[in-house]
Design an enzyme around this catalytic site. Structure first.
Site, PDB file in Angstrom:
ATOM      1  N   HIS A  90      -2.749   0.669   6.610  1.00  0.00           N
ATOM      2  CA  HIS A  90      -3.076   0.691   5.187  1.00  0.00           C
ATOM      3  C   HIS A  90      -3.381   2.134   4.780  1.00  0.00           C
ATOM      4  CE1 HIS A  90      -4.256  -1.122   1.375  1.00  0.00           C
ATOM      5  NE2 HIS A  90      -5.267  -0.276   1.338  1.00  0.00           N
ATOM      6  N   HIS A 110      -5.713   2.517  -4.338  1.00  0.00           N
ATOM      7  CA  HIS A 110      -4.762   1.918  -3.405  1.00  0.00           C
ATOM      8  C   HIS A 110      -4.270   0.588  -3.955  1.00  0.00           C
ATOM      9  CE1 HIS A 110      -7.886  -0.893  -1.272  1.00  0.00           C
ATOM     10  NE2 HIS A 110      -8.297  -0.611  -2.489  1.00  0.00           N
ATOM     11  N   CYS A 114       0.811  -1.224   0.000  1.00  0.00           N
ATOM     12  CA  CYS A 114       0.000   0.000   0.000  1.00  0.00           C
ATOM     13  C   CYS A 114       0.840   1.269   0.000  1.00  0.00           C
ATOM     14  CB  CYS A 114      -0.985  -0.012   1.163  1.00  0.00           C
ATOM     15  SG  CYS A 114      -0.221  -0.016   2.806  1.00  0.00           S
TER      16      CYS A 114
END
Length: 280
Positions: free
Chosen positions: A108, A120, A58
């Site tokens: 994240h 993402h 991420c």
């Protein structure tokens, strides 16, 4: 008289509008560049620790997208949460970083693209677009940070032009280092991407946009330097660099020898293959 005035106004509009359109097209915002870079990687698979187009985690993905716009972000999602200005969910703008708690703490993140959506690198879908209102992501949303307004103008003022350099290779502990910014040679000196090399060696690297200062920590050792300044510190001592650190494509580049002086690594430059070899 009115007819002549009307003709003049029409001529003025026809002359000015193309100019304004050209200016508008040239004024692509930093946020647009970040989002465009991100969308160009849609479908790229997820890879734990990945920071290249062969696979991203991420924060590797967000770091890649922002680097394409000349902004250097810290490596992990938790570290990226420490930079920029906090933004409320109701005030999100395209280009803001959004953060989530998926396994305890900030674990994240992604890039807000507008319309309540973000892009993402998902562990299940790779680089993809999701909704903040998704039943999974909504309850795990932690907050957002705006870094573009803090860094874009500063990076632009000190960023060097990469095409004036010759690229070089980097080998760390026998493995070729694959990064989004190559090592380069300039005026007979070799500059290497500090963050990529330090993190490959296990160090934690942090970037302060306001002072353009970068620090690295490894096993109790601390090094720090400022973009454009020949003076750096390593383990509490002042080190004079043979060439100041500088930004190339948003990445902090430091003299090869500084790696050895700061972290105690053995460094070697192989001129025939244009390769910097670094061993711990």
């Amino acid at each position: 008289m009115l007819k002549k005035w009307g003709i003049f106004c029409l001529a003025f509009v026809l002359a000015v509008v193309p100019f304004l359109q050209t200016e508008e097209a040239a004024a692509s915002s930093t946020a647009d560049q970040v989002i465009s870079a991100g969308k160009s990687q849609l479908g790229t698979p997820y890879r734990w620790g990945g920071t290249t187009t062969s696979g991203f985690d991420c924060s590797g993905f967000t770091g890649y997208a922002f680097a394409k716009a000349g902004i250097d972000l810290p490596r992990t999602a938790a570290q990226q949460y420490q930079v920029g200005t906090p933004v409320s969910r109701s005030n999100l703008q395209p280009g803001d970083l959004v953060f989530f708690n998926t396994r305890g703490g900030i674990s994240h993140n992604g890039i807000y693209i507008g319309g309540n959506k973000f892009i993402h690198s998902s562990s299940s879908k790779g680089v993809s677009i999701a909704s903040l209102g998704n039943v999974y992501w909504s309850p795990r949303y932690v907050g957002a940070k705006r870094v573009i307004q803090d860094q874009s103008s500063e990076v632009a003022s000190v960023q060097s032009s990469a095409p004036t350099y010759e690229t070089a290779n980097v080998v760390v502990n026998g493995d070729t280092l694959n990064t989004d910014q190559d090592a380069v040679t300039k005026d007979g000196r070799t500059l290497v991407p500090m963050r990529a090399i330090f993190e490959e060696m296990g160090a934690v690297v942090q970037w302060d946009s306001s002072s353009k200062r970068v620090t690295g920590h490894l096993d109790g050792k601390k090094v720090a330097l400022t973009i454009g300044n020949k003076r750096a510190t390593a383990q509490g001592s002042t080190v004079t660099l043979d060439q100041p650190a500088e930004l190339v494509n948003g990445r902090t580049m430091v003299p090869l020898r500084f790696v050895g002086e700061s972290l105690g690594a053995v460094v070697h430059w192989e001129n025939s293959s244009k390769t910097a070899k670094i061993y711990q």
